[in-house]
Design a protein around this motif. Structure first.
Motif, PDB file in Angstrom:
ATOM      1  N   MET A 140     -34.049 -27.888  53.153  1.00 58.65           N
ATOM      2  CA  MET A 140     -33.899 -26.898  53.352  1.00 58.65           C
ATOM      3  C   MET A 140     -34.808 -26.353  54.247  1.00 58.65           C
ATOM      4  O   MET A 140     -35.120 -24.767  54.766  1.00 58.65           O
ATOM      5  CB  MET A 140     -33.281 -25.710  52.530  1.00 58.65           C
ATOM      6  CG  MET A 140     -31.730 -26.102  52.308  1.00 58.65           C
ATOM      7  SD  MET A 140     -30.615 -25.817  53.749  1.00 58.65           S
ATOM      8  CE  MET A 140     -30.618 -24.140  53.558  1.00 58.65           C
ATOM      9  N   GLN A 141     -36.273 -26.726  54.558  1.00 58.11           N
ATOM     10  CA  GLN A 141     -37.475 -26.721  55.246  1.00 58.11           C
ATOM     11  C   GLN A 141     -37.774 -25.459  54.367  1.00 58.11           C
ATOM     12  O   GLN A 141     -38.795 -24.835  55.250  1.00 58.11           O
ATOM     13  CB  GLN A 141     -36.871 -25.971  56.622  1.00 58.11           C
ATOM     14  CG  GLN A 141     -36.833 -27.529  57.088  1.00 58.11           C
ATOM     15  CD  GLN A 141     -36.874 -27.129  58.524  1.00 58.11           C
ATOM     16  OE1 GLN A 141     -35.401 -25.605  59.302  1.00 58.11           O
ATOM     17  NE2 GLN A 141     -36.902 -27.995  59.918  1.00 58.11           N
ATOM     18  N   GLY A 142     -37.807 -25.553  53.242  1.00 59.20           N
ATOM     19  CA  GLY A 142     -38.641 -24.130  52.347  1.00 59.20           C
ATOM     20  C   GLY A 142     -37.462 -23.371  52.074  1.00 59.20           C
ATOM     21  O   GLY A 142     -38.884 -22.116  51.500  1.00 59.20           O
ATOM     22  N   ASP A 143     -37.075 -22.717  52.466  1.00 59.09           N
ATOM     23  CA  ASP A 143     -36.127 -21.953  53.341  1.00 59.09           C
ATOM     24  C   ASP A 143     -34.368 -21.637  52.607  1.00 59.09           C
ATOM     25  O   ASP A 143     -33.734 -21.887  53.087  1.00 59.09           O
ATOM     26  CB  ASP A 143     -36.329 -21.072  54.028  1.00 59.09           C
ATOM     27  CG  ASP A 143     -35.763 -19.674  54.716  1.00 59.09           C
ATOM     28  OD1 ASP A 143     -35.715 -19.118  53.444  1.00 59.09           O
ATOM     29  OD2 ASP A 143     -35.702 -19.201  55.254  1.00 59.09           O
ATOM     30  N   ILE A 144     -34.561 -21.345  51.193  1.00 57.05           N
ATOM     31  CA  ILE A 144     -33.143 -20.932  50.553  1.00 57.05           C
ATOM     32  C   ILE A 144     -32.576 -20.085  50.333  1.00 57.05           C
ATOM     33  O   ILE A 144     -33.453 -19.257  50.308  1.00 57.05           O
ATOM     34  CB  ILE A 144     -32.252 -22.868  49.009  1.00 57.05           C
ATOM     35  CG1 ILE A 144     -33.498 -23.763  49.053  1.00 57.05           C
ATOM     36  CG2 ILE A 144     -31.345 -22.078  48.239  1.00 57.05           C
ATOM     37  CD1 ILE A 144     -33.135 -24.527  48.160  1.00 57.05           C
ATOM     38  N   LYS A 145     -31.644 -19.419  51.172  1.00 57.83           N
ATOM     39  CA  LYS A 145     -30.616 -18.227  51.154  1.00 57.83           C
ATOM     40  C   LYS A 145     -30.108 -18.329  49.384  1.00 57.83           C
ATOM     41  O   LYS A 145     -29.202 -17.461  48.802  1.00 57.83           O
ATOM     42  CB  LYS A 145     -30.882 -17.221  51.820  1.00 57.83           C
ATOM     43  CG  LYS A 145     -31.963 -16.625  51.862  1.00 57.83           C
ATOM     44  CD  LYS A 145     -33.239 -16.840  51.740  1.00 57.83           C
ATOM     45  CE  LYS A 145     -34.406 -16.160  52.539  1.00 57.83           C
ATOM     46  NZ  LYS A 145     -35.680 -15.842  51.663  1.00 57.83           N
ATOM     47  N   GLN A 146     -28.610 -18.614  49.929  1.00 55.41           N
ATOM     48  CA  GLN A 146     -27.356 -19.359  48.982  1.00 55.41           C
ATOM     49  C   GLN A 146     -27.165 -20.898  48.217  1.00 55.41           C
ATOM     50  O   GLN A 146     -27.538 -21.595  49.714  1.00 55.41           O
ATOM     51  CB  GLN A 146     -26.710 -19.015  50.247  1.00 55.41           C
ATOM     52  CG  GLN A 146     -26.639 -17.664  50.801  1.00 55.41           C
ATOM     53  CD  GLN A 146     -26.798 -17.479  51.433  1.00 55.41           C
ATOM     54  OE1 GLN A 146     -26.936 -17.904  52.610  1.00 55.41           O
ATOM     55  NE2 GLN A 146     -27.633 -16.067  52.395  1.00 55.41           N
ATOM     56  N   ASN A 171     -29.410 -20.659  54.786  1.00 54.23           N
ATOM     57  CA  ASN A 171     -29.826 -19.657  54.863  1.00 54.23           C
ATOM     58  C   ASN A 171     -29.363 -18.875  56.237  1.00 54.23           C
ATOM     59  O   ASN A 171     -28.786 -19.409  56.589  1.00 54.23           O
ATOM     60  CB  ASN A 171     -31.320 -19.813  54.920  1.00 54.23           C
ATOM     61  CG  ASN A 171     -32.042 -21.281  56.430  1.00 54.23           C
ATOM     62  OD1 ASN A 171     -31.597 -20.957  57.174  1.00 54.23           O
ATOM     63  ND2 ASN A 171     -32.895 -21.743  56.205  1.00 54.23           N
ATOM     64  N   ASN A 172     -30.442 -18.079  56.759  1.00 53.55           N
ATOM     65  CA  ASN A 172     -29.774 -17.312  58.257  1.00 53.55           C
ATOM     66  C   ASN A 172     -30.285 -17.925  59.415  1.00 53.55           C
ATOM     67  O   ASN A 172     -29.170 -17.792  60.474  1.00 53.55           O
ATOM     68  CB  ASN A 172     -30.490 -16.151  57.986  1.00 53.55           C
ATOM     69  CG  ASN A 172     -30.553 -14.989  57.429  1.00 53.55           C
ATOM     70  OD1 ASN A 172     -29.896 -14.612  56.625  1.00 53.55           O
ATOM     71  ND2 ASN A 172     -32.162 -14.471  57.703  1.00 53.55           N
ATOM     72  N   ASN A 173     -30.441 -20.038  59.323  1.00 55.24           N
ATOM     73  CA  ASN A 173     -30.171 -20.143  60.296  1.00 55.24           C
ATOM     74  C   ASN A 173     -29.605 -22.043  60.171  1.00 55.24           C
ATOM     75  O   ASN A 173     -29.459 -22.216  61.411  1.00 55.24           O
ATOM     76  CB  ASN A 173     -32.272 -21.297  60.540  1.00 55.24           C
ATOM     77  CG  ASN A 173     -32.488 -19.659  60.992  1.00 55.24           C
ATOM     78  OD1 ASN A 173     -32.074 -18.466  62.286  1.00 55.24           O
ATOM     79  ND2 ASN A 173     -34.427 -19.077  60.460  1.00 55.24           N
ATOM     80  N   ILE A 174     -29.681 -22.154  59.234  1.00 48.96           N
ATOM     81  CA  ILE A 174     -29.443 -23.634  59.096  1.00 48.96           C
ATOM     82  C   ILE A 174     -28.476 -23.809  57.784  1.00 48.96           C
ATOM     83  O   ILE A 174     -28.685 -22.947  56.490  1.00 48.96           O
ATOM     84  CB  ILE A 174     -30.296 -24.902  58.434  1.00 48.96           C
ATOM     85  CG1 ILE A 174     -31.652 -24.233  57.412  1.00 48.96           C
ATOM     86  CG2 ILE A 174     -30.675 -25.027  60.182  1.00 48.96           C
ATOM     87  CD1 ILE A 174     -32.269 -25.468  57.516  1.00 48.96           C
ATOM     88  N   ALA A 214     -37.671 -14.107  44.850  1.00 47.10           N
ATOM     89  CA  ALA A 214     -37.344 -15.166  46.330  1.00 47.10           C
ATOM     90  C   ALA A 214     -36.046 -14.461  47.356  1.00 47.10           C
ATOM     91  O   ALA A 214     -36.147 -15.506  48.091  1.00 47.10           O
ATOM     92  CB  ALA A 214     -37.567 -16.727  45.417  1.00 47.10           C
ATOM     93  N   GLY A 215     -35.077 -14.541  46.187  1.00 49.79           N
ATOM     94  CA  GLY A 215     -34.302 -14.070  47.078  1.00 49.79           C
ATOM     95  C   GLY A 215     -32.998 -15.085  47.459  1.00 49.79           C
ATOM     96  O   GLY A 215     -32.578 -14.781  48.059  1.00 49.79           O
ATOM     97  N   ILE A 216     -33.153 -15.714  46.488  1.00 48.81           N
ATOM     98  CA  ILE A 216     -32.413 -16.609  46.277  1.00 48.81           C
ATOM     99  C   ILE A 216     -30.414 -15.992  45.683  1.00 48.81           C
ATOM    100  O   ILE A 216     -31.225 -16.183  44.526  1.00 48.81           O
ATOM    101  CB  ILE A 216     -32.476 -17.219  45.451  1.00 48.81           C
ATOM    102  CG1 ILE A 216     -33.881 -18.152  46.535  1.00 48.81           C
ATOM    103  CG2 ILE A 216     -31.809 -18.968  45.838  1.00 48.81           C
ATOM    104  CD1 ILE A 216     -34.649 -19.117  45.770  1.00 48.81           C
TER     105      ILE A 216
END
Length: 538
Positions: A37-43, A116-119, A91-93
């Motif tokens: 996830m390129q270091g960006d997990i949101k859900q 996340n918002n993009n992928i 972290a908003g996960i």
């Protein structure tokens, strides 16, 4: 070619938490998912199969803590692991856990849906025991890697099967000229992906050339999570217990510690001096865990109080039955297990649930025998080599083979190490390992209140006691009857025969006693009758 490593598979990870397969293995899976996830997990949606072990154990044995620590990019010995929930929120996960049939064929299967918002991506991996992992699918495309290499995942911008096959062949021709060990593999899932593994970091120039051929800039780079990387140039002196016995016959002058060093050097590419330095670090973590436990430990979510300091006091004042080396072993085992239960740093050897057995037996004996640090490290290499043989043809995962896989393996490793510590020969080391493992067949894994404390402490002590007895029996010339290679094969078969309810699911044995259920309700703060989940066997 994949082969077990003493430092990847057996003596390690260095970690915090009750269970290496749940905590450290899950954390490593989470780290790889974070890279995807390129270091960006949101859900994150996490799915566990009711036919496995994680439905009943993921919270109490640390899978949540480990997996979410991995999402945060932490190491397995991160001090803040116990506070993962607040850090996850910061972290908003957001996370959701569901229990449903996902066709899992392994009891420790993690199916992750991440966005996340993009992928967004899907990621499926197994925790195979002792902190080891295997990634089996990315975006529903079958893959196979174990976290000991750099992995480049490329998403081509075309889907025609013939064009993809031509692309893969062309890539492999170029990669072979670049590095004979690099190979592109095409796999089809939600969309096609190209997977390339490397023992070295991918250079930006190479990545751009690959992406240009794939007509894309859509790629992911997954970093290794194991301490010893894959070694494509390795030529191992032996691959399993049978080959080791043949190797010993043709090299009968070599002591087993040297054979273990030669194996790990071939596997890792490190020289003997580097390997001894790594083992010295492992040894120091083990000693630190003993010292921590003997000082007394506290932790809220815990069944057993700190008991090793009282044992030590009784031992020093000669109030126990006289047995200096056994009492030292019991004290060391207990101290290590208590350090683990209080979330201090330990070495999973071969697992966190059995971290006290081998380490406690060897360090306790070394204290009585006044062994040098170098002698202890050599003995630990022998223990590691026995573990390599076991994990090659059997397992360390209690979810697959009960506590026989954990404390039984630890006892076998300890028995061989103790003989080596006493300057026994190679045949005596292997005899001790064989007898100790034979004596451990059929051990169940039925933790009380789903915590890795009781009867785990007693089983670790029993494993250490068994190791001490078998070491002396081997030194006295007792007949092993069945050699170690055959015992390991038989162990794997016995493991498959142990009922699912007795393999770390908390569905049988002591886990289902009224006292165990009462303790679990007290620790969880729940009222009323706890529903017992029952699932069919894996």
């Amino acid at each position: 070619m994949s082969a077990p490593s003493i430092f990847n598979d057996v003596l390690g990870p260095v970690m915090r938490g009750p269970s290496s397969s749940h905590c450290a293995g899950a954390l490593r899976i989470g780290r790889l998912a974070r890279d995807l996830m390129q270091g960006d997990i949101k859900q994150a949606l996490i799915e566990y199969d009711p036919n496995g072990s994680l439905v009943t154990t993921h919270k109490s044995q640390g899978s949540d803590m480990g997996l979410f620590g991995g999402f945060l990019g932490w190491d397995a010995d991160e001090e803040q692991l116990v506070n993962y929930e607040s850090h996850l929120e910061q972290a908003g996960i957001t996370t959701e856990i569901q229990y449903r049939s996902i066709g899992a064929t392994h009891p420790n299967t993690y199916k992750l849906s991440l966005s996340n918002n993009n992928i967004s991506h899907e990621f499926t991996a197994l925790s195979t025991g002792g902190g080891m992992i295997e990634v089996i699918a990315i975006d529903q495309a079958p893959v196979h890697f174990m976290g000991d290499s750099y992995v480049l995942v490329v998403y081509p911008q075309f889907t025609d099967p013939l064009a993809l096959e031509t692309l893969t062949n062309s890539l492999n021709s170029q990669l072979e000229a670049e590095n004979k060990h690099l190979q592109a593999e095409l796999s089809q899932g939600i969309k096609p992906i190209i997977i390339i593994e490397s023992a070295q970091e991918f250079g930006d120039t190479l990545i751009q050339r690959i992406c240009q051929q794939c007509q894309t800039q859509d790629y992911r780079l997954l970093n290794p999570v194991m301490p010893v990387l894959s070694n494509p140039d390795m030529t191992l002196p032996f691959m399993d217990a049978r080959q080791l016995l043949d190797y010993i016959q043709s090299h009968n002058a070599k002591p087993l510690p040297l054979i273990a060093l030669e194996y790990e050097s071939a596997r890792s590419g490190l020289n003997h001096q580097q390997l001894m330095a790594k083992m010295s670090g492992i040894h120091q973590v083990m000693r630190s865990a003993v010292n921590t436990g003997l000082q007394g430990t506290q932790f809220a979510d815990r069944i057993l109080p700190s008991q090793s300091p009282a044992f030590r006091a009784k031992h020093l004042s000669n109030e126990l039955l006289p047995s200096s080396i056994l009492n030292e072993a019991v004290m060391h085992v207990s101290a290590i297990m208590e350090a683990k239960s209080a979330m201090h740093t330990i070495v999973a050897a071969p697992t966190a649930g059995s971290c006290g057995a081998m380490a406690g037996a060897v360090l306790g004996a070394a204290k009585v025998m006044d062994s040098s640090d170098e002698q202890v490290c050599e003995a630990l290499f022998v223990a590691g080599l026995i573990g390599v043989l076991i994990t090659k043809d059997a397992t360390f995962a209690a979810e697959e083979a009960g506590c026989m896989a954990e404390c039984g393996s630890g006892s076998s490793m300890a028995a061989a190490a103790l003989v080596a510590l006493h300057n026994g020969d190679t045949e005596q080391c292997l005899t001790a390992a064989s007898m100790a493992l034979q004596n451990s067949f059929g051990m169940t894994c039925d933790p009380i209140a789903n915590r890795v404390e009781a009867p785990c402490l007693g089983k670790n002590v029993m494993a250490a006691s068994n190791a001490l007895s078998c070491a002396n029996m081997a030194l006295a010339g007792f007949d092993q009857v069945v050699p170690i290679d055959e015992v390991i094969i038989a162990m794997a078969k016995v493991g498959k025969a142990i009922p699912h309810e007795l393999c770390c699911t908390a569905l049988g044995g002591l886990s289902q006693t009224p006292t165990a259920q009462k303790i679990e309700k007290q620790l969880s703060g729940s009222e009323g009758v706890t529903e017992v989940l029952r699932f069919k066997s894996c």
